[in-house]
Design a protein around this motif. Structure first.
Motif, PDB file in Angstrom:
ATOM      1  N   VAL A 158       0.767  -1.167   0.027  1.00 34.32           N
ATOM      2  CA  VAL A 158      -0.017  -0.140  -0.123  1.00 34.32           C
ATOM      3  C   VAL A 158       0.838   1.417  -0.114  1.00 34.32           C
ATOM      4  N   PRO A 159       0.364   2.419  -0.433  1.00 35.87           N
ATOM      5  CA  PRO A 159       1.133   3.728  -0.560  1.00 35.87           C
ATOM      6  C   PRO A 159       1.270   4.182   0.879  1.00 35.87           C
ATOM      7  N   VAL A 160       2.077   5.137   1.115  1.00 31.95           N
ATOM      8  CA  VAL A 160       2.246   5.762   2.186  1.00 31.95           C
ATOM      9  C   VAL A 160       2.049   7.307   2.015  1.00 31.95           C
ATOM     10  N   ALA A 161       1.042   7.803   3.151  1.00 31.23           N
ATOM     11  CA  ALA A 161       0.801   9.068   2.863  1.00 31.23           C
ATOM     12  C   ALA A 161       1.070   9.745   3.970  1.00 31.23           C
ATOM     13  N   VAL A 162       1.478  11.282   3.857  1.00 30.56           N
ATOM     14  CA  VAL A 162       1.796  12.213   4.870  1.00 30.56           C
ATOM     15  C   VAL A 162       0.665  12.342   5.905  1.00 30.56           C
ATOM     16  N   GLY A 163       1.060  12.170   7.188  1.00 34.92           N
ATOM     17  CA  GLY A 163      -0.104  12.372   8.135  1.00 34.92           C
ATOM     18  C   GLY A 163      -0.045  13.911   8.840  1.00 34.92           C
ATOM     19  N   GLY A 164       0.790  14.673   8.333  1.00 34.43           N
ATOM     20  CA  GLY A 164       1.034  16.063   9.101  1.00 34.43           C
ATOM     21  C   GLY A 164       0.958  17.235   8.109  1.00 34.43           C
ATOM     22  N   TYR A 187       0.707  -6.515   6.447  1.00 35.61           N
ATOM     23  CA  TYR A 187       0.193  -7.802   6.786  1.00 35.61           C
ATOM     24  C   TYR A 187      -0.806  -7.829   7.896  1.00 35.61           C
ATOM     25  N   ALA A 188      -1.863  -8.677   7.598  1.00 34.73           N
ATOM     26  CA  ALA A 188      -3.189  -8.683   8.544  1.00 34.73           C
ATOM     27  C   ALA A 188      -3.792  -9.860   7.969  1.00 34.73           C
ATOM     28  N   PRO A 189      -4.781 -10.333   8.735  1.00 35.87           N
ATOM     29  CA  PRO A 189      -5.974 -11.249   8.455  1.00 35.87           C
ATOM     30  C   PRO A 189      -6.707 -10.920   7.024  1.00 35.87           C
ATOM     31  N   GLN A 190      -7.285 -11.753   6.504  1.00 33.70           N
ATOM     32  CA  GLN A 190      -7.869 -11.312   5.039  1.00 33.70           C
ATOM     33  C   GLN A 190      -8.999 -10.295   5.298  1.00 33.70           C
ATOM     34  N   GLY A 191      -9.634 -10.331   6.218  1.00 32.79           N
ATOM     35  CA  GLY A 191     -10.892  -9.626   6.556  1.00 32.79           C
ATOM     36  C   GLY A 191     -10.315  -8.025   6.753  1.00 32.79           C
ATOM     37  N   VAL A 192      -9.445  -8.077   7.586  1.00 33.38           N
ATOM     38  CA  VAL A 192      -8.827  -6.747   7.832  1.00 33.38           C
ATOM     39  C   VAL A 192      -7.978  -6.205   6.816  1.00 33.38           C
ATOM     40  N   LEU A 193      -7.428  -7.013   5.967  1.00 37.52           N
ATOM     41  CA  LEU A 193      -6.471  -6.737   4.971  1.00 37.52           C
ATOM     42  C   LEU A 193      -7.131  -5.661   3.887  1.00 37.52           C
ATOM     43  N   ASN A 194      -8.275  -6.353   3.502  1.00 39.90           N
ATOM     44  CA  ASN A 194      -8.986  -5.479   2.459  1.00 39.90           C
ATOM     45  C   ASN A 194      -9.407  -4.261   2.811  1.00 39.90           C
ATOM     46  N   THR A 195      -9.634  -3.570   3.967  1.00 40.71           N
ATOM     47  CA  THR A 195      -9.942  -2.520   4.259  1.00 40.71           C
ATOM     48  C   THR A 195      -8.897  -1.577   4.474  1.00 40.71           C
ATOM     49  N   VAL A 196      -7.382  -2.110   4.594  1.00 41.01           N
ATOM     50  CA  VAL A 196      -6.179  -1.166   4.380  1.00 41.01           C
ATOM     51  C   VAL A 196      -5.624  -0.718   3.243  1.00 41.01           C
ATOM     52  N   LEU A 197      -5.957   0.645   2.874  1.00 43.48           N
ATOM     53  CA  LEU A 197      -5.716   1.150   1.464  1.00 43.48           C
ATOM     54  C   LEU A 197      -4.389   2.009   1.636  1.00 43.48           C
ATOM     55  N   THR A 198      -4.276   2.590   2.648  1.00 41.32           N
ATOM     56  CA  THR A 198      -3.126   3.510   2.819  1.00 41.32           C
ATOM     57  C   THR A 198      -2.529   3.375   4.002  1.00 41.32           C
ATOM     58  N   ALA A 199      -1.051   3.792   4.232  1.00 37.91           N
ATOM     59  CA  ALA A 199      -0.536   3.810   5.472  1.00 37.91           C
ATOM     60  C   ALA A 199       0.078   5.212   5.668  1.00 37.91           C
ATOM     61  N   TYR A 200      -0.425   5.745   6.994  1.00 38.48           N
ATOM     62  CA  TYR A 200      -0.232   7.288   7.121  1.00 38.48           C
ATOM     63  C   TYR A 200       0.698   7.441   8.310  1.00 38.48           C
ATOM     64  N   HIS A 216      12.770  11.021  10.570  1.00 40.91           N
ATOM     65  CA  HIS A 216      12.329   9.431  10.343  1.00 40.91           C
ATOM     66  C   HIS A 216      11.182   9.392  11.272  1.00 40.91           C
ATOM     67  N   LEU A 217      10.049   8.993  10.629  1.00 40.35           N
ATOM     68  CA  LEU A 217       8.659   8.952  11.265  1.00 40.35           C
ATOM     69  C   LEU A 217       8.080   7.519  11.425  1.00 40.35           C
ATOM     70  N   ASN A 218       7.639   7.064  12.417  1.00 40.44           N
ATOM     71  CA  ASN A 218       6.850   5.976  12.532  1.00 40.44           C
ATOM     72  C   ASN A 218       5.493   5.865  11.885  1.00 40.44           C
ATOM     73  N   LEU A 219       4.902   5.093  11.519  1.00 40.30           N
ATOM     74  CA  LEU A 219       3.495   4.721  10.753  1.00 40.30           C
ATOM     75  C   LEU A 219       2.523   4.522  11.909  1.00 40.30           C
ATOM     76  N   GLN A 220       1.162   5.208  11.579  1.00 40.87           N
ATOM     77  CA  GLN A 220       0.568   5.126  12.500  1.00 40.87           C
ATOM     78  C   GLN A 220      -0.066   3.507  12.543  1.00 40.87           C
ATOM     79  N   LYS A 221      -0.224   3.162  13.930  1.00 42.67           N
ATOM     80  CA  LYS A 221      -0.519   1.674  14.224  1.00 42.67           C
ATOM     81  C   LYS A 221      -2.031   1.268  14.030  1.00 42.67           C
ATOM     82  N   LEU A 222      -2.216   0.337  13.522  1.00 39.33           N
ATOM     83  CA  LEU A 222      -3.527  -0.095  13.398  1.00 39.33           C
ATOM     84  C   LEU A 222      -3.922  -1.584  13.866  1.00 39.33           C
TER      85      LEU A 222
END
Length: 345
Positions: A158-164, A187-200, A216-222
């Motif tokens: 998935v693409p990474v988007a800026v959250g600031g 990585y995620a269970p199939q049902g959760v994986l389908n809902t993740v479109l972008t990493a912020y 250097h920034l961490n990604l938001q945790k889901l």
């Protein structure tokens, strides 16, 4: 300098003075007083330790026998906090002489429960109480429930988007924001994986930036989701503004055949701010200043107000001078119109 004989002599003198002090009457009375103070403190401490107290301990948590093909997207907490109540002597034994063993759970015992596993509270309490004395009362456990989520190799990119936000300093503008890398594997269970479109990225707010900034920034945790990598570099590139002026002709738009707009002056000055990076690429032909025929018909003033119809993205803070012009509508003969069409052909 001191030789050995002098050192020995001074040492014997010092030892004799200490001995005389300890054997004196006042010294013996003081030592006896200290002894009774020490005994009193011991009795007071023993009496105090027999009272009931509450305290909190940390117990490590472990998950064993995790297969290599399994990716933990939400792991167990590294430790839990346990609040207990007992006599002071028992609690002191916990703190000084006894170490709690980790609460160990076997992954194989929970494979049949699916990718989302919740460990029952009764099982957690049972593992804790086996390490406590019979007299110890367990008051609370935090977290009171343990769970973990895993995926067996199911992943996607998935693409990474800026959250600031980034704001440049005076006379500067943000020309580009880069994310390195621009995409991550999730990585995620199939049902959760389908809902993740972008990493912020984690939220941030950078102000008054006047030079290229990289952090250097961490990604938001889901919950139940694991990003690889879990952090990225965010680079904010800034550029300095410079002012540029062009002579741009005024154009009539959507005029009927045979009617031509004449403005006085026929050209106006367009002033804008352009970054040094794009300073040479911005030209007068990139701008379109015009008036539509419908605006002319609706106009009730002696002057026409000009409108900027087109401009390049690199230009900002655009100003037109003059903003209104004198005008007239020229009616051309059919012969002139035909000649113009022939010339155009």
């Amino acid at each position: 300098m001191f030789d050995r004989k002098n050192i020995k002599r001074y040492y014997l003198i010092f030892v004799r003075q200490i001995r005389n002090f300890l054997l004196s009457t006042k010294s013996r009375e003081f030592l006896i007083f200290l002894f009774f103070v020490f005994v009193s403190l011991c009795f007071w401490f023993l009496q105090t330790m027999n009272d009931t107290y509450q305290t909190e301990f940390k117990i490590p948590v472990r998950l064993k026998n995790v297969p290599k093909e399994v990716v933990m997207t939400s792991e167990l907490p590294k430790e839990i906090r346990v609040k207990v109540e007992d006599r002071g002597t028992v609690l002191l034994n916990y703190m000084l002489g006894r170490t709690f063993f980790p609460l160990t759970f076997d992954f194989e015992d929970y494979q049949e429960k699916g990718s989302y596993v919740r460990i029952p509270q009764e099982e957690v309490l049972k593992k804790i109480t086996t390490q406590l004395n019979n007299s110890t009362q367990l008051l609370s456990v935090y977290p009171d429930t343990l769970d973990f989520i895993y995926s067996k190799g199911v992943a996607k990119k998935v693409p990474v988007a800026v959250g600031g936000e980034v704001s440049a300093g005076r006379q500067y503008y943000v020309s580009e924001i880069r994310v390195i890398p621009d995409s991550v594997v999730v990585y995620a269970p199939q049902g959760v994986l389908n809902t993740v479109l972008t990493a912020y990225t984690q939220p941030f707010h950078w102000t008054n930036v006047t030079d290229t900034l990289r952090k250097h920034l961490n990604l938001q945790k889901l919950h139940g989701v694991k990003f690889v990598p879990s952090s990225v570099d965010v680079m904010a590139c800034v550029d300095m503004y410079s002012e540029k002026t062009f002579d741009v002709p005024v154009v009539g738009i959507s005029f009927p055949q045979g009617k031509v707009l004449r403005t006085f002056p026929s050209k106006v000055q367009v002033t804008c701010q352009v970054g040094l990076k794009n300073f040479k690429s911005v030209k007068a032909s990139d701008f379109l200043v015009g008036v539509s025929y419908a605006d002319v018909l609706d106009n009730k003033s002696e002057k026409l107000t000009l409108t900027l119809r087109r401009y390049p993205d690199a230009a900002t803070h655009i100003r037109i001078n003059p903003l209104s012009v004198d005008y007239l509508i020229e009616q051309q003969t059919v012969e002139k119109v035909v000649k113009k069409e022939e010339v155009a052909e």
